[in-house]
Scaffold this motif. Sequence first.
Motif, PDB file in Angstrom:
ATOM      1  N   TYR A   4       0.837  -1.198   0.000  1.00 19.05           N
ATOM      2  CA  TYR A   4       0.000   0.000   0.000  1.00 19.05           C
ATOM      3  C   TYR A   4       0.874   1.252   0.000  1.00 19.05           C
ATOM      4  O   TYR A   4       2.040   1.220   0.389  1.00 19.05           O
ATOM      5  CB  TYR A   4      -0.904   0.026   1.239  1.00 19.05           C
ATOM      6  N   ASP A   5       0.263   2.357  -0.410  1.00 20.80           N
ATOM      7  CA  ASP A   5       0.915   3.655  -0.240  1.00 20.80           C
ATOM      8  C   ASP A   5       0.790   4.125   1.205  1.00 20.80           C
ATOM      9  O   ASP A   5       1.743   4.663   1.782  1.00 20.80           O
ATOM     10  CB  ASP A   5       0.282   4.703  -1.160  1.00 20.80           C
ATOM     11  N   ILE A   6      -0.391   3.937   1.781  1.00 16.66           N
ATOM     12  CA  ILE A   6      -0.694   4.444   3.119  1.00 16.66           C
ATOM     13  C   ILE A   6      -1.515   3.426   3.891  1.00 16.66           C
ATOM     14  O   ILE A   6      -2.437   2.809   3.341  1.00 16.66           O
ATOM     15  CB  ILE A   6      -1.511   5.751   3.056  1.00 16.66           C
ATOM     16  N   MET A   7      -1.178   3.260   5.172  1.00 19.84           N
ATOM     17  CA  MET A   7      -2.048   2.542   6.098  1.00 19.84           C
ATOM     18  C   MET A   7      -2.506   3.536   7.163  1.00 19.84           C
ATOM     19  O   MET A   7      -1.697   4.076   7.911  1.00 19.84           O
ATOM     20  CB  MET A   7      -1.352   1.369   6.777  1.00 19.84           C
ATOM     21  N   LYS A  44      -3.284   4.173  -2.866  1.00 24.01           N
ATOM     22  CA  LYS A  44      -3.639   2.804  -2.498  1.00 24.01           C
ATOM     23  C   LYS A  44      -3.569   2.692  -0.981  1.00 24.01           C
ATOM     24  O   LYS A  44      -2.494   2.829  -0.388  1.00 24.01           O
ATOM     25  CB  LYS A  44      -2.700   1.799  -3.160  1.00 24.01           C
ATOM     26  N   THR A  45      -4.719   2.454  -0.364  1.00 19.50           N
ATOM     27  CA  THR A  45      -4.862   2.643   1.077  1.00 19.50           C
ATOM     28  C   THR A  45      -5.353   1.394   1.791  1.00 19.50           C
ATOM     29  O   THR A  45      -6.231   0.683   1.304  1.00 19.50           O
ATOM     30  CB  THR A  45      -5.847   3.800   1.352  1.00 19.50           C
ATOM     31  N   VAL A 115       3.700   4.447   4.056  1.00 17.24           N
ATOM     32  CA  VAL A 115       3.456   5.386   5.150  1.00 17.24           C
ATOM     33  C   VAL A 115       2.486   4.776   6.149  1.00 17.24           C
ATOM     34  O   VAL A 115       1.452   4.217   5.765  1.00 17.24           O
ATOM     35  CB  VAL A 115       2.850   6.710   4.620  1.00 17.24           C
ATOM     36  N   TYR A 116       2.829   4.890   7.432  1.00 20.46           N
ATOM     37  CA  TYR A 116       1.901   4.580   8.518  1.00 20.46           C
ATOM     38  C   TYR A 116       1.322   5.906   9.003  1.00 20.46           C
ATOM     39  O   TYR A 116       2.040   6.741   9.554  1.00 20.46           O
ATOM     40  CB  TYR A 116       2.617   3.891   9.679  1.00 20.46           C
ATOM     41  N   HIS A 117       0.036   6.111   8.778  1.00 23.13           N
ATOM     42  CA  HIS A 117      -0.631   7.348   9.193  1.00 23.13           C
ATOM     43  C   HIS A 117      -1.424   7.056  10.464  1.00 23.13           C
ATOM     44  O   HIS A 117      -2.442   6.378  10.434  1.00 23.13           O
ATOM     45  CB  HIS A 117      -1.547   7.831   8.067  1.00 23.13           C
TER      46      HIS A 117
END
Length: 267
Positions: A4-7, A44-45, A115-117
């Motif tokens: 993914y791009d971001i979680m 992509k999330t 990235v971990y958001h």
Amino acid sequence: MKEYDIMVVGPVSLDHNIDYLGNERKEVGGAVVASGFAAASGAKTAIFCKSNAADADVKERFAGVNADLYWAASKATCSIRNQYFTADKEKRACTSMGVCDPFRFEELPQVKTKVYHFAGLVYGDFDGALLAEAAKHGKVGLDVQCMLRHVEPDKSMAFHDWAEKKELLPLMDYFKTDAAEAEILTGLTVLAYDGNKVYTCPIKARNLSGRTGRGDTTFAGYIAERQRGSVEEALNFCTALVSLKMETPGPFKGTREDVLAYMKEFY
């Protein structure tokens, strides 16, 4: 292994919102909802949240989101009562009615993410060990609200300085704070920039009916767009995104193309 791009990671919240006229609205919300929908509109999330299954239907809340949803059980579901005192909702009193179990790195889905958001709500949602471990595997984005907002013994909510800030701030790649939170952290009135230039972009929303969740939407939209563009490009995109989102209550459910069309028309 999925990539993914971001979680986006955080607790859902059973929100009790009471406006200045006394009208009450109950909904499943939280930073993870607004952030998750916003991130999914442009990257992509993956979304990872926690709650007690008896309290909230997480699948229903995220219905239609263009992201993979992951969930873990918590003994309690986060719940916050927001009493607003003005029509613009700038002044409010917050009362905790439930706190989610803390998040641990080993609970996160076994996937790769750039990235971990971390989209938390109160102090205790995330600890230093979680942030430090995440930083070993990807970039880290954090809304500092959840490191400053504490649940007091009487269930009121108050802001206190972040004891571990000097240790953990260097781990942050993306960091969100408003002016009041920044003053708590630094003791100063501050303006953040990239080290070279200050960037600004105006809000163009035609009405403010959907202002709840605007900060989470902005931050997630910025992180998502930074995966493909510059600081200035990402700022312009996320400002248009939140302007469009603020015109309709609830999380943003449009597409990247909707935001680009809005930018073309109003920016």
